[in-house]
Motif scaffolding. Structure first.
Motif, mmCIF file in Angstrom:
data_model
loop_
_atom_site.group_PDB
_atom_site.id
_atom_site.type_symbol
_atom_site.label_atom_id
_atom_site.label_comp_id
_atom_site.label_asym_id
_atom_site.label_seq_id
_atom_site.Cartn_x
_atom_site.Cartn_y
_atom_site.Cartn_z
ATOM 1 N N TYR A 1 18.172 4.910 -0.629
ATOM 2 C CA TYR A 1 17.426 3.868 -1.337
ATOM 3 C C TYR A 1 16.246 3.330 -0.529
ATOM 4 O O TYR A 1 15.431 2.574 -1.062
ATOM 5 C CB TYR A 1 18.353 2.702 -1.685
ATOM 6 C CG TYR A 1 19.631 3.139 -2.357
ATOM 7 C CD1 TYR A 1 19.610 3.782 -3.591
ATOM 8 C CD2 TYR A 1 20.861 2.926 -1.747
ATOM 9 C CE1 TYR A 1 20.784 4.201 -4.198
ATOM 10 C CE2 TYR A 1 22.038 3.333 -2.352
ATOM 11 C CZ TYR A 1 21.994 3.974 -3.570
ATOM 12 O OH TYR A 1 23.156 4.388 -4.164
ATOM 13 N N THR B 1 12.351 2.975 -1.662
ATOM 14 C CA THR B 1 12.275 3.088 -3.123
ATOM 15 C C THR B 1 12.173 1.694 -3.732
ATOM 16 O O THR B 1 12.466 0.692 -3.067
ATOM 17 C CB THR B 1 13.525 3.792 -3.686
ATOM 18 O OG1 THR B 1 14.654 2.913 -3.565
ATOM 19 C CG2 THR B 1 13.804 5.087 -2.935
ATOM 20 N N ASP C 1 9.646 -0.371 -12.831
ATOM 21 C CA ASP C 1 9.940 0.709 -11.888
ATOM 22 C C ASP C 1 11.371 0.612 -11.371
ATOM 23 O O ASP C 1 12.066 1.630 -11.219
ATOM 24 C CB ASP C 1 8.967 0.668 -10.704
ATOM 25 C CG ASP C 1 7.577 1.167 -11.077
ATOM 26 O OD1 ASP C 1 7.455 1.825 -12.136
ATOM 27 O OD2 ASP C 1 6.631 0.899 -10.312
ATOM 28 N N GLN C 2 11.822 -0.607 -11.095
ATOM 29 C CA GLN C 2 13.185 -0.781 -10.601
ATOM 30 C C GLN C 2 14.212 -0.397 -11.664
ATOM 31 O O GLN C 2 15.227 0.237 -11.365
ATOM 32 C CB GLN C 2 13.394 -2.229 -10.154
ATOM 33 C CG GLN C 2 12.675 -2.574 -8.857
ATOM 34 C CD GLN C 2 12.802 -4.038 -8.494
ATOM 35 O OE1 GLN C 2 12.830 -4.906 -9.373
ATOM 36 N NE2 GLN C 2 12.870 -4.325 -7.203
ATOM 37 N N GLU D 1 14.295 3.349 -11.804
ATOM 38 C CA GLU D 1 14.995 3.897 -10.641
ATOM 39 C C GLU D 1 16.503 3.708 -10.777
ATOM 40 O O GLU D 1 17.288 4.593 -10.434
ATOM 41 C CB GLU D 1 14.500 3.219 -9.358
ATOM 42 C CG GLU D 1 13.122 3.650 -8.898
ATOM 43 C CD GLU D 1 13.142 4.970 -8.155
ATOM 44 O OE1 GLU D 1 14.236 5.417 -7.761
ATOM 45 O OE2 GLU D 1 12.057 5.559 -7.966
ATOM 46 N N SER E 1 19.596 6.429 -10.811
ATOM 47 C CA SER E 1 20.397 6.399 -9.587
ATOM 48 C C SER E 1 21.880 6.319 -9.911
ATOM 49 O O SER E 1 22.281 6.228 -11.070
ATOM 50 C CB SER E 1 20.000 5.190 -8.731
ATOM 51 O OG SER E 1 20.542 3.996 -9.278
#
Length: 227
Positions: free
Chosen positions: A182, A185, A208-209, A212, A216
Motif C-alpha cells: 500500500y 498508493t 482514487d482511494q 484503489e 485491493s
C-alpha cells in the motif's frame, strides 16, 4: 579465641553478627540482581523497541562499591551505605521500567493493527505476529537472555541484544509484508487510519482511494459499499 573459651554472651553475639552479615550479603545480592536486570532490559529495549534509555552511572558505581566492601569483609561500611545503594538502584529500575512500558504500549498499538489487517489479507504467519504481541504484552524476556553456560553479565547482555534484534527483525518483516503493497498508493493514509483504529467514512475518501480500495484486498475489511 575458641568457642569453648568464649562466654555465652560472646557466642550469642558471634551468632548475631553472622546473621547480620548473611542478611547484608543476601540484600546486596538482590540489589545487584535488580541492577543487572535493569541493564539487560535497557539493552533489549534498545534493540527491539529502538529506544534510548540512560542508566545513571552513580547507581552502577554504588553497587560496585558495595561489592568491594563485601569482598573486603567491611560489613559496617556496607551496612552504612546499603540503604542508599538500594534507593539508587530501585529508582533506576523504576525509570527504565516506566519508559519501556510506555514504548511497549505505543508499539503494541501498531502490532494490534497489524493483527487485525493480517487476519484479512493473510500475508504474514500468525505465529510471528503473536510472538511479537506476547513479548509486548508480557515482557517475558528472561528465558531468552539467561541461557547458555556463560553466566557473566557480558554474556547476558549479548543474549539480550541478540534476542532484541531478532524480535525487531520479525516486527519489521511483518510490517513490510503487510503494509508494503500500500506504500505510495492513494490508500496508504487509509491503512494508517486502520492501524490506529480510527473510524473510516466513505464521504472522506477521494475517487482514487475508492477505486484503489475496490481493486485491493481491503474492500471487505473496511466494509464499504463501493458501487
Amino acid at each position: 579465641m575458641s568457642t569453648e573459651s568464649k562466654s555465652f554472651e560472646e557466642q550469642i553475639e558471634d551468632i548475631y553478627q553472622q546473621y547480620r552479615h548473611k542478611k547484608l550479603e543476601s540484600r546486596l545480592d538482590e540489589i545487584a540482581e535488580t541492577m543487572e536486570e535493569t541493564v539487560l532490559q535497557q539493552v533489549l529495549a534498545g534493540e527491539f523497541l529502538q529506544t534510548t534509555i540512560e542508566i545513571d552511572q552513580e547507581a552502577k558505581e554504588a553497587v560496585q562499591n558495595a561489592r568491594r566492601h563485601l569482598e573486603n569483609n567491611e560489613y559496617e561500611e556496607l551496612n552504612s551505605i546499603i540503604d542508599n545503594v538500594e534507593e539508587l538502584v530501585e529508582d533506576q529500575e523504576r525509570q527504565v521500567s516506566n519508559k519501556i512500558h510506555e514504548e511497549r504500549i505505543n508499539m503494541n498499538s501498531m502490532v494490534n493493527g497489524m493483527q487485525r489487517l493480517n487476519s484479512r489479507v493473510e500475508r504474514v504467519s500468525e505465529e510471528k505476529i503473536t510472538a511479537i504481541d506476547e513479548l509486548l504484552d508480557n515482557w517475558d524476556w528472561k528465558g531468552h537472555v539467561y541461557r547458555g553456560e556463560d553466566d557473566s553479565l557480558e554474556a547476558h547482555k549479548s543474549n539480550a541484544a541478540e534476542f532484541g534484534r531478532d524480535m525487531r527483525r520479525f516486527f519489521e518483516e511483518a510490517r513490510d509484508d503487510i503494509f508494503g503493497p500500500y506504500e505510495g498508493t492513494p490508500i496508504e493514509p487509509i491503512v494508517d487510519d486502520l492501524l490506529s483504529d480510527d473510524p473510516l467514512y466513505l464521504d472522506s475518501l477521494t475517487d482514487d482511494q475508492i477505486e484503489e480500495l475496490r481493486e485491493s484486498d481491503l474492500e471487505s475489511y473496511v466494509k464499504l459499499s463501493l458501487s
